[in-house]
Design an enzyme around this catalytic site. Structure first.
Site, PDB file in Angstrom:
ATOM      1  N   LYS A  97      37.671   9.992  88.654  1.00  0.00           N
ATOM      2  CA  LYS A  97      37.612   8.531  88.757  1.00  0.00           C
ATOM      3  C   LYS A  97      36.708   8.043  87.636  1.00  0.00           C
ATOM      4  O   LYS A  97      35.485   8.171  87.704  1.00  0.00           O
ATOM      5  CB  LYS A  97      37.078   8.093  90.118  1.00  0.00           C
ATOM      6  CG  LYS A  97      37.167   6.587  90.289  1.00  0.00           C
ATOM      7  CD  LYS A  97      36.960   6.161  91.722  1.00  0.00           C
ATOM      8  CE  LYS A  97      37.290   4.699  91.920  1.00  0.00           C
ATOM      9  NZ  LYS A  97      36.540   3.785  91.075  1.00  0.00           N
ATOM     10  N   ARG A 114      42.705  -6.063  84.536  1.00  0.00           N
ATOM     11  CA  ARG A 114      43.177  -6.111  85.908  1.00  0.00           C
ATOM     12  C   ARG A 114      43.005  -7.510  86.502  1.00  0.00           C
ATOM     13  O   ARG A 114      43.848  -7.975  87.265  1.00  0.00           O
ATOM     14  CB  ARG A 114      42.384  -5.083  86.717  1.00  0.00           C
ATOM     15  CG  ARG A 114      42.673  -5.093  88.176  1.00  0.00           C
ATOM     16  CD  ARG A 114      42.231  -3.771  88.783  1.00  0.00           C
ATOM     17  NE  ARG A 114      42.390  -3.797  90.220  1.00  0.00           N
ATOM     18  CZ  ARG A 114      41.415  -4.093  91.067  1.00  0.00           C
ATOM     19  NH1 ARG A 114      40.228  -4.408  90.617  1.00  0.00           N
ATOM     20  NH2 ARG A 114      41.643  -4.089  92.359  1.00  0.00           N
TER      21      ARG A 114
HETATM   22  S1  IVH Z   1      44.690   4.798  90.374  1.00  0.00           S
HETATM   23  C1  IVH Z   1      47.033   3.036  93.080  1.00  0.00           C
HETATM   24  N1  IVH Z   1      43.305   6.640  89.169  1.00  0.00           N
HETATM   25  O1  IVH Z   1      39.457   2.736  90.061  1.00  0.00           O
HETATM   26  C2  IVH Z   1      45.686   2.973  92.661  1.00  0.00           C
HETATM   27  N2  IVH Z   1      42.336   4.492  89.406  1.00  0.00           N
HETATM   28  O2  IVH Z   1      39.893   0.933  92.744  1.00  0.00           O
HETATM   29  C3  IVH Z   1      45.556   2.479  91.290  1.00  0.00           C
HETATM   30  N3  IVH Z   1      40.106   4.287  88.402  1.00  0.00           N
HETATM   31  O3  IVH Z   1      39.654  -0.223  88.815  1.00  0.00           O
HETATM   32  C4  IVH Z   1      44.445   3.083  90.544  1.00  0.00           C
HETATM   33  N4  IVH Z   1      39.967   6.354  87.657  1.00  0.00           N
HETATM   34  O4  IVH Z   1      40.471   1.398  87.099  1.00  0.00           O
HETATM   35  C5  IVH Z   1      43.332   5.377  89.580  1.00  0.00           C
HETATM   36  N5  IVH Z   1      42.200   8.391  88.091  1.00  0.00           N
HETATM   37  C6  IVH Z   1      42.236   7.112  88.500  1.00  0.00           C
HETATM   38  C7  IVH Z   1      41.164   6.223  88.275  1.00  0.00           C
HETATM   39  C8  IVH Z   1      41.248   4.922  88.763  1.00  0.00           C
HETATM   40  C9  IVH Z   1      39.365   5.178  87.744  1.00  0.00           C
HETATM   41  C10 IVH Z   1      39.677   2.894  88.711  1.00  0.00           C
HETATM   42  C11 IVH Z   1      40.704   1.865  88.377  1.00  0.00           C
HETATM   43  C12 IVH Z   1      40.474   0.765  89.364  1.00  0.00           C
HETATM   44  C13 IVH Z   1      39.728   1.414  90.447  1.00  0.00           C
HETATM   45  C14 IVH Z   1      40.575   1.439  91.686  1.00  0.00           C
END
Ligand code: IVH
Length: 718
Positions: free
Chosen positions: A122, A143
């Site tokens: 993440k 976003r």
């Molecule tokens: S998936 C379906 N994958 O986390 C979900 N998000 O709350 C869509 N983020 O601001 C996001 N690393 O920018 C996803 N490997 C990852 C991520 C990630 C960071 C952030 C994303 C968003 C937040 C989601």
């Protein structure tokens, strides 16, 4: 009419530059030297200047440019940008809760096989949606609230890792076991298509890639260094950034793309928004893992730590493994993300409010927190170094409660300008000492005063001085200062000082902690009963130690002077001082000018000697030692004695047949030579024994005379 050769050359140059940029920015393996890239780039620029009608927005020359905007226009996301449900539970329960929930939603029982997941990092940056139409980047949007974001295309184009045009020909994809770029766990379950080894993914006519824009830690540090330099030059409106996330967010929302281009950003792709395939094409992937491979094949960076995993135990193991390596990653993460691998199951699971049921973020303890400074203490180290330490209102950060953060030294404390009462960001990463990252200026209390280093030692009251070219203040009460007691005693007892056999660091530690010894003279007042109270000090050892202490009373002037532990006064200097002045009182009373006439004494040493003997406490300790019976033979000042080897510099290497190195050194020094640690042009002789290594090679290389032990002794005897 355009010459056909120009059109095809331009096309060729663009393809080459795209491929080189991908190797450089995404694969981290430059495929050509920078100069070659620059040459191709210039050639393309010249053609484009000559034939502006051939300029396209996806040309590698078009990353930077454009005018500063007044505001960003808004972009409505056709496919909303979701957030992820967050688990903050412990390692095991966080992953288990998620797996249990997924199985329940899918109506699986214990008899059904494990659910397959992809585990990802993440990233701690900001979410971005990149829109490609017919393979060309047309829009980059933040976003925002998930429905509507801002158009930041100009700034995003400057990120080298983001392809301006999708790669039509995929670069070879590493498979399981091939390097670590895309590690695949042994239990990875591949979709049929993956198993068949399908590597070429047709380019969608519309593709929205979702991912994270972030700043690497090294880029962040370098950026802040540049910012500090600007601030130092007095450039208005410049500031440093709190953390990489903050710096990245600032760069992305920078209205002037030329400024944005100077803020080094990076990108990782992790998902998909809208996608339309060319007419007649069926969906190209069935799993999230395969989608990531497709993204990679089109030229996007995907984190190397992405892995397939099944059921809770493997997710837990991933969370633990990444947690351990978190601080060694070149960028910040705040957790890991688990995603159901099958796109079919994802669809089946669907969403609740704005969060998909098929993904969860499993966080690590935050490494940064806000707290307030309740005081600034100055601590004195074992060697007299003064360190300012911010006392903090207790705060839970990086997995522990922090109440102290070092400010390192005066310059650091001033640079950060931390004041009592300030609200500050505190960071603790891994086992690293907690640090104050920055001050929230807006929350400073009126009247808060700037920190100044005390000019006296907070422990003993001796003066504290900072030497030119040094960052630290030091207490000058070396013999008297409580903080330096252990170090001072150990140094005094050293084999090459007054030599008290058997008085090692464990024992000194115990004696000082038990308050048996406060200053050096206390050593000579020790009795059997006090010693026997210590650990492992049975009758015999105590008697031996007392005998060794007694024996140390008869010493030499150089050993005594060296033993005082005066900063910058090593053994050689102590010998020179003893030889020059003959007696201790003359050394203690010598002015800086007089000290400077001694060979081996420069301005720094002279000043240090003067400061030391100007502290009444230090002189008192010397007097007490003499009163306790520590004695040596004093001599006449030897202002003009010339020795056989005066002015000659020796280096000793290897094992000598008859003498230890210390003995050889003593002999050489007694005859006026200096003994240095490394061979240089200034070396006159190398004294070499057996197993001499690189020093011998270097001496031969420089044409320095090499002597064995016998030859050295012959030389000494003239
Ligand atoms: S998936 C379906 N994958 O986390 C979900 N998000 O709350 C869509 N983020 O601001 C996001 N690393 O920018 C996803 N490997 C990852 C991520 C990630 C960071 C952030 C994303 C968003 C937040 C989601």
């Amino acid at each position: 009419m355009l010459p056909q050769s120009v059109v095809s050359r331009i096309d060729e140059l663009r393809q080459q530059l795209h491929a080189h940029a991908h190797s450089y920015y995404v694969l981290d393996e430059p495929s050509v030297p920078d100069a070659e890239y620059d040459r191709l780039f210039k050639e393309l620029q010249q053609f484009e200047a000559q034939y502006p009608e051939l300029l396209t927005p996806d040309s590698p020359t078009q990353r930077v440019g454009g005018k500063a905007l007044d505001a960003f226009s808004s972009v409505r996301h056709k496919v909303p940008m979701l957030s992820i449900r967050t688990e903050t539970d412990t390692e095991a329960s966080g992953a288990r809760n998620f797996d249990t929930r997924v199985r329940k939603e899918l109506g699986l029982t214990d008899k059904d096989p494990p659910v397959q997941y992809v585990a990802e990092l993440k990233f701690d940056g900001l979410a971005m949606s990149l829109r490609y139409e017919n393979g060309v980047l047309v829009q980059a949007a933040t976003r925002g609230d998930g429905e509507t974001g801002e158009d930041v295309t100009q700034n995003i184009r400057t990120i080298g890792q983001i392809p301006l045009r999708l790669h039509p020909h995929p670069s070879p994809l590493p498979q399981a076991g091939e390097g670590d770029r895309f590690a695949v766990s042994p239990l990875n379950s591949l979709s049929p298509r993956e198993r068949a080894g399908v590597r070429a993914y047709p380019i969608p006519s519309v593709l929205e890639v979702r991912g994270e824009v972030y700043m690497r830690r090294d880029d962040f540090e370098a950026l802040n260094d540049r910012q500090r330099a600007k601030i130092a030059q007095g450039i208005k409106g410049e500031k440093t950034f709190v953390n990489p996330r903050n710096a990245a967010a600032g760069a992305v929302r920078q209205l002037d793309p030329n400024i944005a281009a100077q803020r080094p950003l990076s990108f990782f792709a992790y998902g998909l928004g809208e996608m339309t395939l060319p007419a007649g094409r069926r969906p190209v992937f069935e799993t999230h893992f395969e989608l990531l491979q497709a993204l990679k094949s089109w030229g996007f960076p995907v984190a190397a730590q992405t892995e397939c995993a099944q059921a809770a135990p493997e997710l837990i193991a991933y969370h633990q493994r990444i947690g351990k390596m978190r601080d060694t990653l070149p960028f910040d993460i705040d957790g890991v993300v688990y995603k159901v691998n099958s796109l079919g199951l994802q669809k089946q699971l669907g969403f609740v409010t704005r969060e998909p049921r098929w993904a969860v973020a499993h966080k690590y303890p935050a490494q940064e927190q806000l707290t307030t400074v309740i005081g600034i203490d100055v601590q004195v180290g074992r060697t007299g170094k003064l360190t300012p330490v911010a006392k903090l209102a207790p705060v839970f950060v990086g997995g522990v409660t922090v109440t102290n953060a070092t400010l390192h030294n005066e310059d650091e404390a001033r640079r950060k300008d931390v004041r009592v009462g300030d609200t500050v960001f505190v960071r603790r990463a891994g086992d690293v000492i907690p640090e104050v990252v920055s001050v929230v200026q807006g929350k400073r209390l009126p009247g808060a005063e700037m920190f100044t280093m005390p000019r006296v030692c907070p422990v003993c009251g001796s003066s504290a001085v900072r030497e030119d070219d040094e960052a630290d203040y030091r207490c000058t009460g070396g013999l008297f200062c409580g903080a330096q007691r252990k170090e001072a005693i150990l140094h005094f007892a050293h084999r090459r000082a007054v030599e008290i056999d058997g008085l090692g660091d464990k024992l000194v530690e115990q004696m000082v902690d038990a308050n048996i010894i406060r200053t050096l003279p206390d050593l000579y007042k020790l009795g059997l009963s006090a010693l026997s109270a210590l650990d492992r000090m049975a009758g015999k050892s105590a008697a031996n130690l007392l005998a060794a202490i007694e024996a140390s009373k008869q010493t030499t002037l150089p050993r005594f002077v060296f033993g005082l532990g005066i900063r910058h006064v090593g053994e050689t200097t102590a010998k020179e001082l003893a030889r020059h002045f003959g007696e201790l009182d003359a050394i203690m009373d010598a002015s800086e000018e007089q000290l400077l006439t001694v060979s081996d004494v420069g301005p720094v040493v002279a000043k240090s000697l003067r400061t030391f003997f100007d502290q009444p406490h230090n002189r008192e300790v010397v007097e007490q030692l003499r009163a306790c019976g520590v004695t040596w033979e004093e001599g006449e000042p030897a202002l003009v004695t010339q020795h056989a080897l005066s002015g000659k510099t020796f280096v000793i290497t290897g094992t000598l047949p008859g003498l230890s190195r210390d003995e050889a050194k003593d002999i050489l020094e007694a005859h006026g030579a200096k003994v240095a640690g490394s061979v240089s042009k200034k070396t006159d002789y190398l004294l070499a024994g057996t197993d001499a290594g690189s020093k011998l090679d270097k001496a031969k290389e420089l044409g320095i005379t090499v002597l064995d032990e016998a030859a050295m002794l012959a030389l000494v005897q003239g």
